[in-house]
Write a protein that holds these residues in place. Structure first.
Motif, PDB file in Angstrom:
ATOM      1  N   SER A  61      -7.639   7.279   3.687  1.00 57.20           N
ATOM      2  CA  SER A  61      -7.873   8.416   4.563  1.00 57.20           C
ATOM      3  C   SER A  61      -7.296   8.094   5.936  1.00 57.20           C
ATOM      4  CB  SER A  61      -9.373   8.679   4.682  1.00 57.20           C
ATOM      5  OG  SER A  61      -9.641   9.509   5.789  1.00 57.20           O
ATOM      6  N   SER A  62      -6.493   9.004   6.493  1.00 60.71           N
ATOM      7  CA  SER A  62      -5.957   8.744   7.839  1.00 60.71           C
ATOM      8  C   SER A  62      -7.037   8.915   8.902  1.00 60.71           C
ATOM      9  CB  SER A  62      -4.766   9.657   8.134  1.00 60.71           C
ATOM     10  OG  SER A  62      -5.166  11.008   8.124  1.00 60.71           O
ATOM     11  N   GLU A  63      -8.151   9.572   8.553  1.00 60.05           N
ATOM     12  CA  GLU A  63      -9.258   9.717   9.505  1.00 60.05           C
ATOM     13  C   GLU A  63     -10.122   8.470   9.570  1.00 60.05           C
ATOM     14  OE1 GLU A  63     -11.673  13.168   9.166  1.00 60.05           O
ATOM     15  OE2 GLU A  63      -9.952  14.489   8.912  1.00 60.05           O
ATOM     16  N   THR A  64     -10.417   7.864   8.412  1.00 66.21           N
ATOM     17  CA  THR A  64     -11.364   6.741   8.371  1.00 66.21           C
ATOM     18  C   THR A  64     -10.719   5.399   8.056  1.00 66.21           C
ATOM     19  OG1 THR A  64     -11.828   6.974   6.010  1.00 66.21           O
ATOM     20  CG2 THR A  64     -13.163   8.302   7.540  1.00 66.21           C
ATOM     21  N   GLY A  65      -9.537   5.416   7.441  1.00 65.63           N
ATOM     22  CA  GLY A  65      -8.892   4.181   7.008  1.00 65.63           C
ATOM     23  C   GLY A  65      -9.435   3.640   5.694  1.00 65.63           C
ATOM     24  N   GLN A  66     -10.446   4.301   5.131  1.00 66.48           N
ATOM     25  CA  GLN A  66     -11.046   3.861   3.879  1.00 66.48           C
ATOM     26  C   GLN A  66     -10.128   4.152   2.695  1.00 66.48           C
ATOM     27  OE1 GLN A  66     -14.054   2.169   3.502  1.00 66.48           O
ATOM     28  NE2 GLN A  66     -13.805   2.039   5.710  1.00 66.48           N
ATOM     29  N   VAL A  67     -10.083   3.232   1.753  1.00 66.85           N
ATOM     30  CA  VAL A  67      -9.292   3.416   0.535  1.00 66.85           C
ATOM     31  C   VAL A  67      -9.916   4.548  -0.265  1.00 66.85           C
ATOM     32  CG1 VAL A  67      -8.508   2.311  -1.592  1.00 66.85           C
ATOM     33  CG2 VAL A  67      -8.584   0.998   0.526  1.00 66.85           C
ATOM     34  N   ILE A  68      -9.092   5.511  -0.706  1.00 71.19           N
ATOM     35  CA  ILE A  68      -9.603   6.681  -1.420  1.00 71.19           C
ATOM     36  C   ILE A  68      -9.235   6.682  -2.897  1.00 71.19           C
ATOM     37  CG2 ILE A  68      -9.780   8.147   0.609  1.00 71.19           C
ATOM     38  CD1 ILE A  68      -7.083   9.367  -0.072  1.00 71.19           C
ATOM     39  N   ASN A  69      -8.542   5.670  -3.349  1.00 69.01           N
ATOM     40  CA  ASN A  69      -8.228   5.548  -4.773  1.00 69.01           C
ATOM     41  C   ASN A  69      -8.371   4.091  -5.179  1.00 69.01           C
ATOM     42  OD1 ASN A  69      -5.808   4.631  -3.399  1.00 69.01           O
ATOM     43  ND2 ASN A  69      -4.778   4.742  -5.351  1.00 69.01           N
ATOM     44  N   GLU A  70      -8.434   3.858  -6.449  1.00 72.18           N
ATOM     45  CA  GLU A  70      -8.414   2.480  -6.930  1.00 72.18           C
ATOM     46  C   GLU A  70      -7.028   1.926  -6.613  1.00 72.18           C
ATOM     47  OE1 GLU A  70      -9.935  -0.904  -8.523  1.00 72.18           O
ATOM     48  OE2 GLU A  70     -11.046   0.965  -8.405  1.00 72.18           O
ATOM     49  N   PRO A  71      -6.911   0.814  -5.852  1.00 75.84           N
ATOM     50  CA  PRO A  71      -5.581   0.274  -5.564  1.00 75.84           C
ATOM     51  C   PRO A  71      -4.794   0.027  -6.849  1.00 75.84           C
ATOM     52  CG  PRO A  71      -7.213  -0.781  -4.190  1.00 75.84           C
ATOM     53  CD  PRO A  71      -7.968   0.053  -5.195  1.00 75.84           C
ATOM     54  N   VAL A  72      -3.509   0.353  -6.804  1.00 74.94           N
ATOM     55  CA  VAL A  72      -2.629   0.218  -7.970  1.00 74.94           C
ATOM     56  C   VAL A  72      -1.908  -1.114  -7.882  1.00 74.94           C
ATOM     57  CG1 VAL A  72      -0.662   1.209  -9.198  1.00 74.94           C
ATOM     58  CG2 VAL A  72      -2.348   2.710  -8.111  1.00 74.94           C
ATOM     59  N   ARG A  73      -2.076  -1.920  -8.913  1.00 76.53           N
ATOM     60  CA  ARG A  73      -1.435  -3.235  -8.957  1.00 76.53           C
ATOM     61  C   ARG A  73      -0.323  -3.203  -9.985  1.00 76.53           C
ATOM     62  NH1 ARG A  73      -6.309  -3.769  -6.961  1.00 76.53           N
ATOM     63  NH2 ARG A  73      -6.739  -5.408  -5.462  1.00 76.53           N
ATOM     64  N   GLY A  74       0.861  -2.784  -9.536  1.00 75.97           N
ATOM     65  CA  GLY A  74       1.992  -2.635 -10.438  1.00 75.97           C
ATOM     66  C   GLY A  74       3.058  -3.698 -10.272  1.00 75.97           C
ATOM     67  N   HIS A  75       2.837  -4.657  -9.407  1.00 77.25           N
ATOM     68  CA  HIS A  75       3.789  -5.742  -9.182  1.00 77.25           C
ATOM     69  C   HIS A  75       3.113  -7.074  -9.512  1.00 77.25           C
ATOM     70  CE1 HIS A  75       7.114  -3.616  -7.186  1.00 77.25           C
ATOM     71  NE2 HIS A  75       6.175  -2.823  -6.685  1.00 77.25           N
ATOM     72  N   SER A  76       3.941  -8.102  -9.680  1.00 76.71           N
ATOM     73  CA  SER A  76       3.393  -9.428  -9.975  1.00 76.71           C
ATOM     74  C   SER A  76       3.361 -10.333  -8.739  1.00 76.71           C
ATOM     75  CB  SER A  76       4.205 -10.094 -11.091  1.00 76.71           C
ATOM     76  OG  SER A  76       5.540 -10.283 -10.682  1.00 76.71           O
ATOM     77  N   ALA A  77       3.771  -9.800  -7.588  1.00 77.06           N
ATOM     78  CA  ALA A  77       3.756 -10.553  -6.333  1.00 77.06           C
ATOM     79  C   ALA A  77       3.450  -9.582  -5.193  1.00 77.06           C
ATOM     80  CB  ALA A  77       5.098 -11.259  -6.114  1.00 77.06           C
ATOM     81  N   ALA A  78       3.318 -10.108  -3.995  1.00 77.00           N
ATOM     82  CA  ALA A  78       2.971  -9.302  -2.822  1.00 77.00           C
ATOM     83  C   ALA A  78       3.896  -8.094  -2.678  1.00 77.00           C
ATOM     84  CB  ALA A  78       3.054 -10.158  -1.567  1.00 77.00           C
ATOM     85  N   VAL A  79       3.300  -6.957  -2.303  1.00 74.25           N
ATOM     86  CA  VAL A  79       4.075  -5.742  -2.037  1.00 74.25           C
ATOM     87  C   VAL A  79       4.292  -5.677  -0.529  1.00 74.25           C
ATOM     88  CG1 VAL A  79       4.159  -3.240  -2.255  1.00 74.25           C
ATOM     89  CG2 VAL A  79       3.041  -4.600  -4.037  1.00 74.25           C
ATOM     90  N   PHE A  80       5.557  -5.830  -0.128  1.00 75.17           N
ATOM     91  CA  PHE A  80       5.882  -5.903   1.290  1.00 75.17           C
ATOM     92  C   PHE A  80       6.219  -4.569   1.916  1.00 75.17           C
ATOM     93  CE2 PHE A  80       6.563 -10.396   0.157  1.00 75.17           C
ATOM     94  CZ  PHE A  80       5.684 -10.947   1.059  1.00 75.17           C
ATOM     95  N   ALA A  81       6.532  -3.560   1.101  1.00 75.00           N
ATOM     96  CA  ALA A  81       6.867  -2.245   1.654  1.00 75.00           C
ATOM     97  C   ALA A  81       6.484  -1.152   0.677  1.00 75.00           C
ATOM     98  CB  ALA A  81       8.356  -2.167   1.962  1.00 75.00           C
ATOM     99  N   ALA A  82       6.056  -0.035   1.236  1.00 75.05           N
ATOM    100  CA  ALA A  82       5.765   1.160   0.451  1.00 75.05           C
ATOM    101  C   ALA A  82       6.078   2.360   1.339  1.00 75.05           C
ATOM    102  CB  ALA A  82       4.304   1.177   0.015  1.00 75.05           C
ATOM    103  N   ARG A  83       6.842   3.303   0.803  1.00 75.03           N
ATOM    104  CA  ARG A  83       7.250   4.472   1.578  1.00 75.03           C
ATOM    105  C   ARG A  83       7.216   5.724   0.714  1.00 75.03           C
ATOM    106  NH1 ARG A  83       6.680   1.077   4.699  1.00 75.03           N
ATOM    107  NH2 ARG A  83       7.992   0.364   6.370  1.00 75.03           N
ATOM    108  N   TYR A  84       6.826   6.843   1.357  1.00 77.39           N
ATOM    109  CA  TYR A  84       6.847   8.145   0.693  1.00 77.39           C
ATOM    110  C   TYR A  84       8.243   8.743   0.714  1.00 77.39           C
ATOM    111  CZ  TYR A  84       1.771   8.789   0.703  1.00 77.39           C
ATOM    112  OH  TYR A  84       0.439   8.678   0.482  1.00 77.39           O
ATOM    113  N   HIS A  85       8.562   9.525  -0.289  1.00 77.26           N
ATOM    114  CA  HIS A  85       9.702  10.441  -0.251  1.00 77.26           C
ATOM    115  C   HIS A  85       9.346  11.491   0.801  1.00 77.26           C
ATOM    116  CE1 HIS A  85      12.208  13.823  -1.503  1.00 77.26           C
ATOM    117  NE2 HIS A  85      12.993  12.937  -2.095  1.00 77.26           N
ATOM    118  N   PRO A  86      10.317  12.028   1.545  1.00 78.28           N
ATOM    119  CA  PRO A  86       9.989  13.015   2.586  1.00 78.28           C
ATOM    120  C   PRO A  86       9.201  14.230   2.078  1.00 78.28           C
ATOM    121  CG  PRO A  86      12.234  12.255   2.860  1.00 78.28           C
ATOM    122  CD  PRO A  86      11.730  11.665   1.561  1.00 78.28           C
ATOM    123  N   GLU A  87       9.376  14.594   0.820  1.00 76.38           N
ATOM    124  CA  GLU A  87       8.637  15.740   0.278  1.00 76.38           C
ATOM    125  C   GLU A  87       7.269  15.332  -0.260  1.00 76.38           C
ATOM    126  OE1 GLU A  87      11.158  17.747  -2.500  1.00 76.38           O
ATOM    127  OE2 GLU A  87      12.718  18.060  -0.979  1.00 76.38           O
ATOM    128  N   GLY A  88       6.988  14.026  -0.358  1.00 80.03           N
ATOM    129  CA  GLY A  88       5.679  13.540  -0.718  1.00 80.03           C
ATOM    130  C   GLY A  88       5.368  13.415  -2.198  1.00 80.03           C
TER     131      GLY A  88
END
Length: 112
Positions: A61-88
């Motif tokens: 949540s951008s209001e509270t900073g609280q995680v709103i979904n179960e974190p997705v663990r799709g990599h086998s090492a640290a995830v250093f970047a995550a970005r949205y497509h401009p259309e979301g």
């Protein structure tokens, strides 16, 4: 546990909350463990996307900073970047596992 209290001695929630939990299951505390390496807003500005050293990405949540979904663990090492497509509707993650993954934000499933 004593009547009206859970096994830790905390008072039980009122009857309305108990009925809601029975219908939807108990509310989990979703967390990311380890350093947060990146964050960005979704196109609406209401959700933050974070990537973590624990191999996950999560929506917050951008209001509270609280995680709103179960974190997705799709990599086998640290995830250093995550970005949205401009259309979301898509999102990309880049990891120390040397993989770039594309995710469908509606289904939560990895596409590539």
């Amino acid at each position: 546990a004593e009547q009206g209290f859970d096994e830790r001695g905390n008072s039980l929630p009122d009857k309305r909350k108990l009925i809601a939990q029975q219908q939807t299951g108990p509310k989990k505390q979703h967390m990311q463990f380890g350093a947060i390496h990146s964050c960005c807003f979704d196109p609406s500005g209401q959700v933050l996307l974070t990537s973590s050293h624990d191999t996950s990405y999560a929506l917050r949540s951008s209001e509270t900073g609280q995680v709103i979904n179960e974190p997705v663990r799709g990599h086998s090492a640290a995830v250093f970047a995550a970005r949205y497509h401009p259309e979301g509707h898509l999102m990309a993650t880049a990891s120390a596992d040397k993989l770039l993954k594309i995710w469908n934000m509606e289904s939560g499933r990895m596409m590539h």
